[in-house]
Design a protein around this motif. Structure first.
Motif, PDB file in Angstrom:
ATOM      1  N   VAL A  80       0.929  -1.129   0.048  1.00  0.00           N
ATOM      2  CA  VAL A  80      -0.089   0.100  -0.055  1.00  0.00           C
ATOM      3  C   VAL A  80       0.866   1.278   0.001  1.00  0.00           C
ATOM      4  O   VAL A  80       1.605   1.524   0.951  1.00  0.00           O
ATOM      5  CB  VAL A  80      -0.951   0.057   0.979  1.00  0.00           C
ATOM      6  CG1 VAL A  80      -1.659   1.181   1.111  1.00  0.00           C
ATOM      7  CG2 VAL A  80      -1.635  -1.094   1.414  1.00  0.00           C
ATOM      8  N   ARG A  81       0.824   1.772  -1.007  1.00  0.00           N
ATOM      9  CA  ARG A  81       1.537   3.121  -1.355  1.00  0.00           C
ATOM     10  C   ARG A  81       0.990   4.277  -1.091  1.00  0.00           C
ATOM     11  O   ARG A  81      -0.257   4.547  -1.590  1.00  0.00           O
ATOM     12  CB  ARG A  81       2.527   3.227  -2.575  1.00  0.00           C
ATOM     13  CG  ARG A  81       3.282   4.321  -2.701  1.00  0.00           C
ATOM     14  CD  ARG A  81       4.097   4.158  -4.158  1.00  0.00           C
ATOM     15  NE  ARG A  81       5.366   3.561  -3.916  1.00  0.00           N
ATOM     16  CZ  ARG A  81       6.312   3.983  -3.411  1.00  0.00           C
ATOM     17  NH1 ARG A  81       6.608   4.985  -2.901  1.00  0.00           N
ATOM     18  NH2 ARG A  81       7.456   3.109  -3.182  1.00  0.00           N
ATOM     19  N   ARG A  82       1.643   5.216  -0.260  1.00  0.00           N
ATOM     20  CA  ARG A  82       0.618   6.526   0.009  1.00  0.00           C
ATOM     21  C   ARG A  82       1.696   7.824  -0.285  1.00  0.00           C
ATOM     22  O   ARG A  82       2.774   7.886  -0.157  1.00  0.00           O
ATOM     23  CB  ARG A  82       0.226   6.451   1.531  1.00  0.00           C
ATOM     24  CG  ARG A  82      -0.885   5.605   1.807  1.00  0.00           C
ATOM     25  CD  ARG A  82      -1.471   5.616   3.082  1.00  0.00           C
ATOM     26  NE  ARG A  82      -2.470   4.797   3.385  1.00  0.00           N
ATOM     27  CZ  ARG A  82      -2.621   3.512   4.009  1.00  0.00           C
ATOM     28  NH1 ARG A  82      -1.317   3.352   4.581  1.00  0.00           N
ATOM     29  NH2 ARG A  82      -3.424   2.652   4.134  1.00  0.00           N
ATOM     30  N   ASN A 123       3.913   4.356   3.712  1.00  0.00           N
ATOM     31  CA  ASN A 123       3.533   2.951   3.072  1.00  0.00           C
ATOM     32  C   ASN A 123       3.431   1.832   4.103  1.00  0.00           C
ATOM     33  O   ASN A 123       3.760   1.896   5.336  1.00  0.00           O
ATOM     34  CB  ASN A 123       4.694   2.743   2.322  1.00  0.00           C
ATOM     35  CG  ASN A 123       5.075   3.836   1.355  1.00  0.00           C
ATOM     36  OD1 ASN A 123       4.176   4.644   0.907  1.00  0.00           O
ATOM     37  ND2 ASN A 123       6.226   4.082   0.809  1.00  0.00           N
ATOM     38  N   GLU A 135      -2.374  -3.770   8.472  1.00  0.00           N
ATOM     39  CA  GLU A 135      -1.417  -2.957   7.801  1.00  0.00           C
ATOM     40  C   GLU A 135      -0.206  -3.138   8.745  1.00  0.00           C
ATOM     41  O   GLU A 135      -0.229  -2.316   9.705  1.00  0.00           O
ATOM     42  CB  GLU A 135      -1.947  -1.672   7.572  1.00  0.00           C
ATOM     43  CG  GLU A 135      -2.841  -1.746   6.341  1.00  0.00           C
ATOM     44  CD  GLU A 135      -3.129  -0.147   5.731  1.00  0.00           C
ATOM     45  OE1 GLU A 135      -2.600   0.902   6.377  1.00  0.00           O
ATOM     46  OE2 GLU A 135      -4.096  -0.180   4.692  1.00  0.00           O
ATOM     47  N   SER A 146      11.300  -0.401   0.714  1.00  0.00           N
ATOM     48  CA  SER A 146      10.034  -0.700   0.153  1.00  0.00           C
ATOM     49  C   SER A 146      10.510  -1.394  -1.330  1.00  0.00           C
ATOM     50  O   SER A 146       9.585  -1.763  -1.829  1.00  0.00           O
ATOM     51  CB  SER A 146       9.537   0.475  -0.440  1.00  0.00           C
ATOM     52  OG  SER A 146       9.980   1.452  -1.214  1.00  0.00           O
ATOM     53  N   ASN A 202       1.756   0.811  -5.518  1.00  0.00           N
ATOM     54  CA  ASN A 202       0.383   0.475  -4.705  1.00  0.00           C
ATOM     55  C   ASN A 202      -0.175  -0.814  -5.551  1.00  0.00           C
ATOM     56  O   ASN A 202      -0.319  -0.758  -6.870  1.00  0.00           O
ATOM     57  CB  ASN A 202      -0.526   1.606  -4.651  1.00  0.00           C
ATOM     58  CG  ASN A 202      -1.466   1.565  -3.906  1.00  0.00           C
ATOM     59  OD1 ASN A 202      -1.250   1.237  -2.892  1.00  0.00           O
ATOM     60  ND2 ASN A 202      -2.814   1.441  -4.492  1.00  0.00           N
ATOM     61  N   PHE A 204      -1.095   7.824  -4.970  1.00  0.00           N
ATOM     62  CA  PHE A 204      -0.410   6.825  -4.466  1.00  0.00           C
ATOM     63  C   PHE A 204       1.169   6.989  -4.940  1.00  0.00           C
ATOM     64  O   PHE A 204       1.875   6.011  -4.816  1.00  0.00           O
ATOM     65  CB  PHE A 204      -0.972   5.395  -5.101  1.00  0.00           C
ATOM     66  CG  PHE A 204      -2.265   5.405  -4.913  1.00  0.00           C
ATOM     67  CD1 PHE A 204      -2.774   4.966  -3.422  1.00  0.00           C
ATOM     68  CD2 PHE A 204      -3.186   5.111  -5.734  1.00  0.00           C
ATOM     69  CE1 PHE A 204      -4.084   4.635  -3.192  1.00  0.00           C
ATOM     70  CE2 PHE A 204      -4.534   5.021  -5.478  1.00  0.00           C
ATOM     71  CZ  PHE A 204      -4.733   4.740  -4.272  1.00  0.00           C
TER      72      PHE A 204
END
Length: 741
Positions: free
Chosen positions: A90-92, A97, A105, A113, A118, A169
């Protein structure tokens, strides 16, 4: 969930030590999942009367770091990590992340990473958990990369080019080699893909796949919204060509195979800008005084054979997409707006549900489903039909009155049965020739809309029941149902607590019928109140998402045991599936493959959700665009939501929603009171609560982010002293943004 540790619920208060041991035993056994207090109490066999003890013990165990509270009110056992696991990355954009493993999560810093994107499936090593510290994961392999593109604005400099993405993302810009621009110029809206992201580089490299047009151009921006959600914005030319080779094919031989309704009064009622008329109603009075009503649906599957190039494209799209100013059809226009569309004064092939109805009671005496041929006598817009219903004057006034009377009785009976009545105002735009919104108006559901709705519901119910309830001793064959599960009990209880703050009561236990009647009462009583928007939205959030499935769990919102979608095959692929299954079973065919059917149901549901998000994004874009010409103007509205950033205000005049940022409230330091849906001043104790009426000035608009900011207005009609209505967003940076490490 694991089995209960006891055979039945404990009827006396459990001892603390015993309760602790039983909770720990259960959570340890089910260490992969998180549970709320109700699930834990049920699993360990604690009676409802003692659930507060479970809550207190869970809080105590979490405070002692013996278990984890992974999200508000959800607990799970500490796992002895340090080993490899798989999950979804899950990339933010804000750098938080994570990797999603078994609904939990776990934080992944950017340096750990491997530049996963994402949605990528990754293999990670999770650090062993220690008390007081959040576990972290390190990506060691990207197992499966998710196909994805990025939409943004191209910046071309002398020595380099890059795309400033619109993505939520991806924080870093994509560097584009000069030979990979595909003719794009600085300021173009483009679709790009990442081709490489080296471990020692802060920015990914990529190439432009498509140039959508100049930034700010309406077509470019609408195409950008579609591309952002992975939706097609052009129709493949080979599919269009295949469609053009199809003709209407209404031969005497084909007509002879169908029930002929060409001589019976038939008409369509649709929005004024509609071109794809996929349903029509016929009506005639029978000799016994009953009324025969035909619900005639475009027979799309007569023209679209399974696994043809047209069918494959429709199956992939699964739905038409409706943006503010355009429709992106599921089927080529030659079919959707031409051959299949039930246009007036043209013979058309249809698949129909025919009903004999006692008009005095609005009850179905008999029904049948089969293929037909019709000829529509008249095309009504909703506005035209509504005027005739209200005045009793105009084409087919008697027929419209009869249908409306029947529909009203059916609707009343449906509400009494316990169907939920969500009737929210829909926002519509007047668009000029350049696509700019010049006015906003509201679509309200009137009798003409409800008339069509009731007969479409009747057809869908009849078709679903026909296959889903085949009769005594017969097994139901595989079918596509439109299902809607029961609401989330916790959310429903939360809604009841909030509604009580405004003086409303809501039942959260009892029969579905009683609970839904209570909910309908709330939705009715809140009309016109300041808290209407909030309570309506919260009520909708309590509901499960409707979806397509072969597993029929019924439809909670409609209070029905059997329901499907049969009435819109021009714009929904599940309706095409239903038509094919109906024809297959009518010919004595075997039950369809359940797994393959469910797979397509799942895809159709996902595409429906994606299309709805794109539609909302286009509405949001046009609202911000509309308000961009009204900077500095004052409006009245209602606080519609709160969060840690501030509170949202929905304007009375046009339903546009914008944020009043906490940073702009300079008279105090404000904190979020999430439980009571308000923000509160630390020193003054001044409160801004959902439902409060306020005056605001339009302060900022940001089309790229589709964001609208307001400034609060003081009692005398000016912004509080010291606050300035800032101008729009700052000029973009000259160099590509570097990802924060």
């Amino acid at each position: 969930m694991g089995k209960k540790t006891g055979e039945r619920a404990v009827s006396r208060r459990p001892r603390k030590a015993d309760l602790r041991d039983r909770i720990m035993e259960f959570l340890t056994k089910e260490y992969r999942q998180a549970f709320n207090y109700k699930q834990v109490a049920h699993a360990i066999g604690v009676d409802n009367a003692y659930r507060d003890d479970v809550i207190n013990m869970l809080d105590a165990l979490a405070a002692a770091d013996d278990i984890m509270e992974v999200s508000l009110g959800k607990y799970k056992a500490l796992s002895n990590r340090g080993t490899e696991s798989e999950g979804i990355f899950v990339r933010r954009k804000n750098g938080r992340n994570a990797v999603l493993i078994d609904d939990e999560e776990i934080l992944v810093t950017e340096r750990n990473s491997l530049h996963a994107l994402n949605g990528d499936r990754v293999r990670v090593i999770v650090s062993a958990e220690t008390r007081g510290q959040e576990p972290e994961a390190r990506v060691v392999e990207i197992i499966e990369k998710k196909d994805q593109t990025f939409v943004g604005t191209l910046k071309v400099e002398r020595n380099y080019a890059f795309v400033v993405t619109d993505s939520k993302f991806l924080a870093a810009d994509i560097v584009i080699p000069r030979n990979k621009l595909k003719g794009g110029r600085s300021g173009d809206k483009v679709v790009a893909v990442i081709t490489e992201w080296r471990a020692d580089e802060n920015n990914p490299r990529g190439e432009v796949l498509d140039v959508l047009g100049r930034k700010g151009d309406n077509n470019a921006e609408m195409h950008a919204i579609l591309a952002e959600f992975g939706l097609p914005y052009r129709y493949p030319s080979n599919v269009e060509e295949a469609a053009l080779k199809i003709d209407a094919g209404i031969s005497p031989k084909e007509v002879a195979r169908r029930e002929d309704f060409r001589g019976i009064t038939t008409f369509t009622i649709d929005p004024r800008d509609a071109k794809d008329f996929d349903d029509a109603l016929s009506i005639r009075t029978l000799a016994n005084g009953n009324v025969e009503v035909g619900v005639h649906i475009a027979d799309v599957t007569h023209y679209v054979e399974p696994n043809t190039i047209i069918d494959k494209e429709a199956r992939k799209r699964a739905t038409s997409v409706y943006l503010v100013d355009r429709t992106i059809p599921m089927l080529p226009e030659h079919l959707s707006n031409g051959i299949c569309s039930l246009r007036p004064d043209e013979e058309k092939l249809t698949f129909s549900a025919i009903f004999e109805i006692d008009p005095s009671r609005a009850e179905v005496v008999a029904s049948r489903v089969g293929r037909t041929v019709i000829r529509s006598d008249r095309r009504f817009t909703y506005e035209e039909a509504q005027q005739i219903i209200e005045t009793g004057k105009g084409d087919y006034a008697r027929e419209l009155k009869t249908l409306n009377d029947i529909a009203r009785k059916m609707r009343r009976r449906r509400m009494e049965r316990g169907a939920v009545d969500f009737d929210r105002t829909e926002v519509r735009f007047e668009i000029d020739e350049k696509g700019f919104p010049v006015d906003i108006y509201f679509k309200e559901s009137q009798d003409a809309h409800k008339l069509i709705e009731e007969f479409m519901l009747l057809a869908n119910i009849t078709v679903a029941t026909l296959i889903g309830k085949p009769g005594k001793g017969k097994k139901a064959k595989t079918f596509v149902y439109r299902v809607h599960d029961n609401p989330d009990p916790e959310k429903l209880e939360g809604l009841a607590r909030i509604a009580a703050n405004f003086g409303f009561r809501l039942k959260t236990e009892g029969s579905v019928k009683d609970m839904n009647k209570s909910l309908n009462r709330l939705l009715h009583d809140v009309k016109g109140r300041g808290e209407e928007n909030m309570l309506t939205i919260l009520a909708m959030r309590c509901m499960a998402k409707a979806k397509y499935s072969v597993d029929n769990v019924g439809h909670y919102g409609l209070a029905l045991p059997f329901y499907t979608h049969f009435t819109s095959p021009i714009r929904r692929y599940p309706d095409m599936m239903v038509h094919r299954l109906l024809a297959r079973y009518a010919d004595g065919g075997r039950s369809a493959d359940e797994k393959a059917t469910e797979k397509q149901c799942l895809h159709s549901t996902e595409m429906e959700i994606t299309a709805a998000k794109a539609e909302m994004a286009s509405i949001r874009y046009k609202q911000v665009e509309y308000m961009s010409t009204r900077l500095g103007e004052m409006f009245e509205g209602v606080i519609s939501g709160v969060n840690g950033w501030g509170f949202y205000v929905e304007l009375d005049d046009n339903k546009c929603e914008g944020l009043v940022p906490i940073r702009d409230l300079e008279d105090d330091y404000y904190e979020l009171d999430e439980k009571n849906y308000r923000i509160v001043g630390v020193n003054t104790r001044k409160k801004y609560t959902v439902g409060d009426r306020v005056k605001v000035i339009v302060a900022r608009t940001d089309l790229e982010k589709k964001q609208l900011d307001f400034s609060l207005v003081a009692d005398r009609g000016i912004p509080p002293q010291g606050r300035k209505a800032r101008k729009g967003r700052q000029a973009p940076e000259k160099k590509p943004r570097r990802r924060r490490g």
